[in-house]
Design an enzyme around this catalytic site. Structure first.
Site: not given
Length: 71
Positions: A8-10
């Site tokens: 998942s970001c970042p």
């Protein structure tokens, strides 16, 4: 090839940022969600790369190519 699927970001951007230390002319990165696609695209473009991608099911294969000077 960088594989950022399942991250998942970042995290995908961080993976790319670490790889960019090598200052290659191109990179290939796999992501599996649109948020990562958008964030990696934004980061790559900000750092002088053109971005193209293809989609296969839920995976996006991104090709980042360094822009030539003056283009």
């Amino acid at each position: 090839m960088l594989d950022a699927r399942g991250r998942s970001c970042p995290e995908p951007v961080i993976i790319l940022k670490k790889a960019m230390i090598s200052q290659e002319n191109s990179y290939e990165i796999l992501v599996d969600n649109k948020t990562a696609l958008e964030n990696v695209t934004r980061y790559a473009e900000h750092n002088g790369y053109q971005v193209a991608f293809t989609q296969s099911n839920d995976d996006f294969t991104m090709i980042l190519t360094k822009k030539q000077a003056g283009i």
